[in-house]
Design a protein around this motif. Sequence first.
Motif, PDB file in Angstrom:
ATOM      1  N   ASN A 884     -13.091 -26.968  -5.798  1.00  0.00           N
ATOM      2  CA  ASN A 884     -13.133 -26.143  -4.587  1.00  0.00           C
ATOM      3  C   ASN A 884     -13.162 -27.007  -3.333  1.00  0.00           C
ATOM      4  O   ASN A 884     -12.826 -26.537  -2.245  1.00  0.00           O
ATOM      5  CB  ASN A 884     -14.354 -25.220  -4.602  1.00  0.00           C
ATOM      6  N   HIS A 885     -13.614 -28.265  -3.473  1.00  0.00           N
ATOM      7  CA  HIS A 885     -13.590 -29.156  -2.314  1.00  0.00           C
ATOM      8  C   HIS A 885     -12.151 -29.381  -1.866  1.00  0.00           C
ATOM      9  O   HIS A 885     -11.849 -29.385  -0.653  1.00  0.00           O
ATOM     10  CB  HIS A 885     -14.248 -30.495  -2.666  1.00  0.00           C
ATOM     11  N   ALA A 886     -11.265 -29.612  -2.862  1.00  0.00           N
ATOM     12  CA  ALA A 886      -9.856 -29.832  -2.521  1.00  0.00           C
ATOM     13  C   ALA A 886      -9.245 -28.591  -1.878  1.00  0.00           C
ATOM     14  O   ALA A 886      -8.448 -28.673  -0.947  1.00  0.00           O
ATOM     15  CB  ALA A 886      -9.079 -30.216  -3.775  1.00  0.00           C
ATOM     16  N   VAL A 887      -9.626 -27.402  -2.402  1.00  0.00           N
ATOM     17  CA  VAL A 887      -9.104 -26.160  -1.828  1.00  0.00           C
ATOM     18  C   VAL A 887      -9.576 -26.009  -0.387  1.00  0.00           C
ATOM     19  O   VAL A 887      -8.808 -25.644   0.510  1.00  0.00           O
ATOM     20  CB  VAL A 887      -9.554 -24.951  -2.668  1.00  0.00           C
ATOM     21  N   ALA A 888     -10.845 -26.285  -0.137  1.00  0.00           N
ATOM     22  CA  ALA A 888     -11.396 -26.166   1.219  1.00  0.00           C
ATOM     23  C   ALA A 888     -10.693 -27.118   2.173  1.00  0.00           C
ATOM     24  O   ALA A 888     -10.371 -26.764   3.316  1.00  0.00           O
ATOM     25  CB  ALA A 888     -12.895 -26.434   1.193  1.00  0.00           C
ATOM     26  N   ARG A 889     -10.464 -28.343   1.708  1.00  0.00           N
ATOM     27  CA  ARG A 889      -9.776 -29.316   2.578  1.00  0.00           C
ATOM     28  C   ARG A 889      -8.358 -28.819   2.904  1.00  0.00           C
ATOM     29  O   ARG A 889      -7.868 -28.994   4.022  1.00  0.00           O
ATOM     30  CB  ARG A 889      -9.728 -30.683   1.889  1.00  0.00           C
ATOM     31  N   GLY A 890      -7.686 -28.198   1.909  1.00  0.00           N
ATOM     32  CA  GLY A 890      -6.337 -27.686   2.154  1.00  0.00           C
ATOM     33  C   GLY A 890      -6.332 -26.568   3.188  1.00  0.00           C
ATOM     34  O   GLY A 890      -5.440 -26.491   4.032  1.00  0.00           O
ATOM     35  N   GLU A 959     -13.622 -15.891  -2.237  1.00  0.00           N
ATOM     36  CA  GLU A 959     -12.177 -15.828  -2.436  1.00  0.00           C
ATOM     37  C   GLU A 959     -11.486 -17.127  -2.029  1.00  0.00           C
ATOM     38  O   GLU A 959     -10.280 -17.206  -1.907  1.00  0.00           O
ATOM     39  CB  GLU A 959     -11.574 -14.679  -1.615  1.00  0.00           C
ATOM     40  N   LEU A 960     -12.263 -18.200  -1.728  1.00  0.00           N
ATOM     41  CA  LEU A 960     -11.689 -19.469  -1.261  1.00  0.00           C
ATOM     42  C   LEU A 960     -10.694 -20.029  -2.262  1.00  0.00           C
ATOM     43  O   LEU A 960     -10.944 -20.051  -3.443  1.00  0.00           O
ATOM     44  CB  LEU A 960     -12.829 -20.472  -1.026  1.00  0.00           C
TER      45      LEU A 960
END
Length: 960
Positions: A884-890, A959-960
Motif C-alpha cells: 500500500n506504500h507503493a500505491v500511496a506514492r503513486g 479504497e486506496l
Amino acid sequence: MRPFYTFLPGTVLCFALWLVFSGCAKDGLSPGNAGQIEFLNSGQQFPVYTSYTDIPGVTQDEIKTIEAFRASGRSFVYGMPLSAECFEDEDGMGGYVVLFCQWLNELFGLEFTPAIYDLQDLSKKLESGEVDFTGEFTADLEEFNGYFMTSPIAKRPITSTRLINSPEPAAISTRRLPRIGFLTKTIQAMVEPILPYDIEPVHVTSSEEAYQMIRARELDAFVEDGYEGEAAVYHDLAVADLLPPVYSSIIMAARKAELAAIISVVQKYLDQKAFYHLVQLYNQGHQQYLAYRFHSSLTPEELAYVKDHDGRRGNIPIPVIMEKANYPVAFYNTTENAWQGLAMDVLKEIEAISGFRFEVISDKDDTWVNNLTQLESGEASIISELVPTNERVGRFIWALTPFASDNFALLSKEELPDLSVNEISYAKVGLVTGAAYTDKFHLWFPSHLNTVEYPGVAEALAALKEGKIDLVMGTRNMLLALTNYMEEPGFKTNIIFYRTADSYFGFNKDEKILCSVMDKAQVLVNTTLLENRWLNRVFDYRSKIVRARQPYLIGFSVLMGIVIFLLIVLLQKYKESGHALEIMVRRRTIELEDRNKELENQKNAVHAAYKVKNRFLANMSHEIRTPLNAIIGLSQAEMEKAQMESRDNLASINHSGSALLSVINDLLDISNIESGEMELRPTDYSLPALINSAMTAAKLRIDHKQISLRLELDENLPVKLHGDKQRIVQILNNLLSNAIKFTQKGSIILRVGFDVVKSKLDELILIFEVYDTGIGVKNEDIERIFTDYGQTNTESSRSTGGLGMGLVITKKLTELMGGSIGVVSEYGRGSVFTARLRQGIADKTAMGEKTAEQLRHFTWKEVQGKKPCLSYARVLVVDDVPTNHAVARGIMRPYRMAVDAVISGQEAINIIAEEAVHYDAVFMDHMMPGMDGMEATKRIRNLGTEYARTIPIMRLPGEL
C-alpha cells in the motif's frame, strides 16, 4: 273517573300528529291566485294577464287604437336577425321571439309574425315600414332617439364563442394574451373589467368576419351579446356564458308613431312586475334553440338513432349504470332513496335537448366490478364515469370531452400528520378494486406492499373512518362526499397529486353512434355551472333528523334516568367484585412487566449479535480490500509503462480485482443498510460530470457486445445539485450494469429528467430511466427482484455472473434518499427501470443545449484546474501492508509531495516524538495489528508537544 296518566299516551299521540300535519301544511305550496305565477316555491306571486284590457293603467285611447287594428285585420311583422332567439328549421321558426309573438297574439288578439332579416337592414326596414317591431335593440335611449321603446323584455347573456375542442381563453392566458374579438366597444367595456386575466382586444365588423378569423386562428374567441348568430349556422363553434355572468338588456321597439299604443301597453304590462313570465318564455326559447343546434349537427345515421330512441314517442329507454358512491359525480342518496349527482343532472339536460329517455338500471348494492361487467356485456349502454386506461382500451369507448375535472388525492383523518411523498411507502393504503385511481397508485408506487383492496368507495371510506387503514387513494371530491354529503367531520386530503382526474361518460364498445350523439349534446350543456352547484352543495340531514326526533326526547330522558338508577344499583352490588378484579389486574401487570424485561434482554442480544456481525464484516472487508487495492493500484500503474503483450494481462488482473472489490463493497453496504448504520454524505456536485462518468463506465462495460448506448436528458436540468454523489453514482451504475448484463444485443437508453417539488423551490425529484432490450423479467419475478439476494433467471445468471445484490442495494439507497424505484418489463422484450431521488438544487443554472449535446455524444469534458504543485510538502503514510506504500506514492506522485512510510503505529509515534522531520500531514490506516490507527492517533496527541497536538492526521482510505 280515570287517572290523568291514562290519557297521557293519547294526548302525546295527538300532539305528535298535530306537529306532523302542521309541518306539512307549512312546507306545502300556497294556492296561487288566478292569473298569477309563483316564483319557484318562494310564495312570491307575479301577475299574468290574458287580455291587454285587464292591465292596470291602459287608457281608452290605447284601447281605441288597438281595437281599430283588430277591426281592420291588421297584422305586424316582428323583425329579428338569425340568432339563438330567432331561427328556422325544417319544422318552422323557433326561439324566444316566436314564443314572444305568440304571447302578443293572445294578449292583443292581433297577429304578430316573426321574420328573419339581416342585422344591418333592420333600421332601414323599420324606417320604411316593412318591419313594424323588433326586439334586437339594446336599452341605449340616446342611440335610438325617435324610436318608441319599452323597458327590457329580456336579459341577454354575454357569451364567448370559440372552436369546439379549442382551449379556453383562461387557459391561453397562462402563456400569452388571448386575442378576443368584439363587435362594439360597448360590449368590450362591459366585459373587459370582469375578466380575471388580461386580453388583446380585436374589433370586428361582423359575426361572419369573427367566425372566419376564429377558423384561421387569428382570434381565440369572439364575445358578443348572446344571440350566437354564427353559432346558429356553423356547428363547429362552442358557445358559453361568461363567468361571472354579464347581461345586456334588449327592448321591444317600433319606429312608426301609429304603433306607440302597443309599445305603451306592453310597457304597462312590464310595470306590473310581470317580467318573470317573459323570463320563463326566454328560457323555454333557449331550450328550443339548444335542441335545434343539436338536431342540425347530426348526421343522417345519428338522426335516425335519435328518432328510434325518442322517449317522448314511447320508445325503449337507454340503460345507464350509475355508481353508488362516487360523490358528487354519481351516488345513491339513501336518505332520499334516489340516484343523484352531477352525471344525473347532465343526463337530464341531454334528455331535454335530445328527447332521449335514460333509465338507471343499477342496484344500489352493486360493486364497481359488477358495474363494469354490466357495461361490457351490453346490459347497459352508458356508465356515469369511466376513466380511460390502457387496460380498458378496446373494451370500452369514451366521450370526447369530460363533464367534470378533479385531482387524484390521498385522504386521511385530520389527526394524521401531512405526509411527504417518500413517507407513503410506510403507510397502509386502501384501494378500490378496478378503479382508475387504483391503477394510478400502482403506477406511481409500484413497490408499495402495504395496501388493502375494497370492493367499493363506501367500504374503503368506512375502513378509513374505523382506523383500519391510514390513507385512501381516490380524488379530492371524495372529501366532499365525507364532509358535505355524509356529514362526517375530521377528514382531509393529506396529499393532492396535481394530475387531473377528468370525468368522462363511458360507453359499451358497440355504442359508437350513441357516443357521438352524446358528444354533440354535451357541448350544449353548461357542465361548469352544474359542477359548481355540486361542489358548493351542503346537506343537512342530521339537523333535520334531530328536529324530527324532538317529540321523543322527553321519553328518552325518562328512560335514561331509569337506566342510571339501575347502573347505580349494579355498581353497588359489584363493588366487592371490583376489589378482586383490582388484585387480578395488579398480578397481570407484574407478569407483563417480567415479559417486557425478557423481550428487552432478547432485543439487546440481537443488537449485540448485529454488532459482532458488522465488526466481522468490517475486519473481513479490510483484510480482503487491502491486498485487492494493491493489486488494482499497482496493475493500473504498470499498465501505463508495460509492453503491449503484457498490457492485456494487466488489464485482466485490474478488471478482476475491481469486480471482486465491488462484491466486497456490496456485502458491506448490505450489512450497513440492514443494521441502520448507512449514512448519507450530501455535498454539492456537478450533474454533467456525474452523468458523463456513468455513461463512460457503461460504454466500457459493453465491450464487444452488439449494443447501442444512448443518452436522452432534459436540457433544463440544473447544472449543480446537492446530495450524496457517491451513492447516486452507485445507483446509476447498478441500473446501467444490470441492463448491460442481461442484454446481448439491441439498445440501452438512459433518460435523465426531473419533476418540480412545488412545496420547496430549492429541491427537485431527479429521475433516472434505464431502457433495455434484454431478456426482461417474468411477471411472477418482478416483486422479488428488489428483495431477494439472487438473480431471478437462473439460466442467465450462469453467463452473467453476480450475486444479485445490486438492485437490492439500489432500492434501499433510493428509499434512504426519500425516493422510489420501480420496473416495467415484458419477458423476452426488455425492461424499464425508473429511480426517483429527491435532491437539493445547488445552482439553478440550466445545463443547456450545448452541454446536453456533448454528453449525448460522449464529447463532454469537465473543466478542471491544474493540479497544484506541493513539492514543498512532506507526508507520512502509516500502513501495515508495504504494497500500500507503493500505491500511496503513486496517488501522490502528481502532486510532487515527498512521501515517507512506516508499517506500524508505534513507529509513527516515535518519529513524531523525535521531531527530526516535521511532516505536513499523516495518513493513518485505521486497522493495523497490535495498535490500530485510532489508538496511535490518540497517543500522538498525548505526547504533549505543540507539533504532536496540531499536526493533521487523516484516516487512510480503505479504497486506496
